[in-house]
Design a protein around this motif. Structure first.
Motif, PDB file in Angstrom:
ATOM      1  N   ARG A  31       0.820  -1.220   0.000  1.00  0.00           N
ATOM      2  CA  ARG A  31       0.000   0.000   0.000  1.00  0.00           C
ATOM      3  C   ARG A  31       0.850   1.265   0.000  1.00  0.00           C
ATOM      4  O   ARG A  31       0.518   2.232  -0.679  1.00  0.00           O
ATOM      5  CB  ARG A  31      -0.963  -0.033   1.188  1.00  0.00           C
ATOM      6  CG  ARG A  31      -1.989  -1.136   1.031  1.00  0.00           C
ATOM      7  CD  ARG A  31      -2.983  -1.247   2.152  1.00  0.00           C
ATOM      8  NE  ARG A  31      -3.725  -2.516   2.027  1.00  0.00           N
ATOM      9  CZ  ARG A  31      -4.815  -2.816   2.689  1.00  0.00           C
ATOM     10  NH1 ARG A  31      -5.325  -1.948   3.541  1.00  0.00           N
ATOM     11  NH2 ARG A  31      -5.413  -3.970   2.510  1.00  0.00           N
ATOM     12  N   LEU A  91       1.030   4.010  -2.938  1.00  0.00           N
ATOM     13  CA  LEU A  91       0.849   5.435  -2.657  1.00  0.00           C
ATOM     14  C   LEU A  91       1.946   6.270  -3.314  1.00  0.00           C
ATOM     15  O   LEU A  91       1.738   7.434  -3.655  1.00  0.00           O
ATOM     16  CB  LEU A  91       0.843   5.697  -1.148  1.00  0.00           C
ATOM     17  CG  LEU A  91      -0.488   5.436  -0.434  1.00  0.00           C
ATOM     18  CD1 LEU A  91      -0.317   5.583   1.070  1.00  0.00           C
ATOM     19  CD2 LEU A  91      -1.555   6.397  -0.929  1.00  0.00           C
ATOM     20  N   VAL A  99       0.806   7.165  -7.024  1.00  0.00           N
ATOM     21  CA  VAL A  99      -0.594   7.583  -7.086  1.00  0.00           C
ATOM     22  C   VAL A  99      -1.015   7.962  -8.498  1.00  0.00           C
ATOM     23  O   VAL A  99      -2.097   7.595  -8.964  1.00  0.00           O
ATOM     24  CB  VAL A  99      -0.855   8.763  -6.119  1.00  0.00           C
ATOM     25  CG1 VAL A  99      -2.201   9.397  -6.388  1.00  0.00           C
ATOM     26  CG2 VAL A  99      -0.796   8.286  -4.682  1.00  0.00           C
ATOM     27  N   ILE A 154      -6.299   1.758  -2.048  1.00  0.00           N
ATOM     28  CA  ILE A 154      -5.618   2.991  -2.453  1.00  0.00           C
ATOM     29  C   ILE A 154      -6.483   3.804  -3.408  1.00  0.00           C
ATOM     30  O   ILE A 154      -6.539   5.043  -3.317  1.00  0.00           O
ATOM     31  CB  ILE A 154      -4.246   2.683  -3.092  1.00  0.00           C
ATOM     32  CG1 ILE A 154      -3.338   1.997  -2.074  1.00  0.00           C
ATOM     33  CG2 ILE A 154      -3.594   3.956  -3.612  1.00  0.00           C
ATOM     34  CD1 ILE A 154      -3.186   2.740  -0.761  1.00  0.00           C
ATOM     35  N   VAL A 205      -1.455  13.136  -0.138  1.00  0.00           N
ATOM     36  CA  VAL A 205      -0.748  11.866   0.064  1.00  0.00           C
ATOM     37  C   VAL A 205      -0.355  11.652   1.528  1.00  0.00           C
ATOM     38  O   VAL A 205      -0.481  10.523   2.029  1.00  0.00           O
ATOM     39  CB  VAL A 205       0.491  11.791  -0.857  1.00  0.00           C
ATOM     40  CG1 VAL A 205       1.317  10.544  -0.550  1.00  0.00           C
ATOM     41  CG2 VAL A 205       0.069  11.772  -2.315  1.00  0.00           C
ATOM     42  N   MET A 247      -3.153  10.039   3.287  1.00  0.00           N
ATOM     43  CA  MET A 247      -3.311   8.640   2.862  1.00  0.00           C
ATOM     44  C   MET A 247      -2.291   7.748   3.561  1.00  0.00           C
ATOM     45  O   MET A 247      -2.625   6.640   4.013  1.00  0.00           O
ATOM     46  CB  MET A 247      -3.131   8.527   1.344  1.00  0.00           C
ATOM     47  CG  MET A 247      -4.139   9.276   0.504  1.00  0.00           C
ATOM     48  SD  MET A 247      -3.810   8.984  -1.247  1.00  0.00           S
ATOM     49  CE  MET A 247      -4.397  10.533  -1.959  1.00  0.00           C
TER      50      MET A 247
END
Length: 249
Positions: A62, A66, A69, A150, A160, A163
């Motif tokens: 993950r 990220l 993205v 995601i 970001v 996230m």
């Protein structure tokens, strides 16, 4: 650094973070159920390590996604059309993941109904190979759930750092909850069948999503919560009958 300080001082950013953490934790339940069922089939001395490796891989995947993205967003762009529906790479990943979950859940249900049949069991004679096979299957589902997670995060916030924090918190919760959940499932055999039914439902949902049919997640989790509540009531009823039986003797 200045951007991060601005986010820390922004109430909207905190609301987005809390919402995303809750969403990521809920989305992680599917992955956690699968990991618990799969690792419970391993020898006891290998279960904890397999869970930690599986969940650790989920975190690495993950965080890596990220970092890409911009590329992740392109996964929703159709790459070919079939039966009048444009299929993107996200759709293909969901289809493969859904079919894998359906196959695995069906196989495990068959094994629970007919425990004498070990021909299809993925745990082979070597414990090391069994752990490797389990981690390989966990990794496959990690990819599916990570991409879905995601893409959901990207749709909820453009920041970001938010996230990243949400993903780390959600995976940490998974890591803490993995062993208690696996132990609870092992102590209550009827829960295994319920969890496998959940996996079948999740597999069908992933397949439907891949085919372009949106299934509201609220319906899925409401059904899971209701089924879990019924099973908890059944467990209380069974315990009450056992106590009454023991008291009668």
């Amino acid at each position: 650094m200045q951007d991060i300080m601005m986010l820390v001082q922004d109430p909207a950013a905190w609301v987005a973070l809390i919402t995303l953490v809750v969403m990521e934790v809920v989305l992680g339940i599917d992955n956690l159920i699968f990991i618990s069922i799969l690792t419970n089939k391993l020898p006891p001395e290998h279960r904890e390590r397999a869970r930690k490796v599986g969940i650790g891989l989920a975190l690495v995947l993950r965080l890596a996604l990220l970092g890409m993205v911009a590329w992740i967003v392109t996964l929703t762009t159709p790459v070919f059309e079939l039966f009048g529906h444009g299929f993107s790479w996200k759709d293909i990943i969901l289809l493969v993941g859904g079919l894998f979950l359906l196959w695995k859940a069906t196989k495990e249900i068959h094994h629970n109904v007919d425990p004498a049949d070990h021909n299809e069991d993925f745990i082979v004679s070597s414990a090391t190979r069994g752990v490797t096979a389990a981690i390989g299957q966990i990794l496959l589902l990690d990819i599916v759930f990570s991409v879905d997670s995601i893409i959901t995060a990207v749709g909820m916030t453009p920041h970001v750092p938010i996230m990243v924090v949400a993903v780390v918190v959600a995976v940490t919760v998974m890591l803490v909850a993995a062993t208690p959940l696996a132990n609870f499932i092992e102590r209550n055999p009827s829960i295994v069948m319920l969890a496998l039914a959940f996996l079948m439902m999740i597999g069908m949902t992933l397949f439907a999503e891949g085919m372009g049919y949106h299934v509201p997640k609220g319906y899925i989790y409401a059904a899971m919560a209701f089924s879990a509540l019924v099973e908890v009531l059944n467990m209380f009823a069974r315990n009450a009958r056992q106590r009454k039986k023991q008291g009668g003797h």
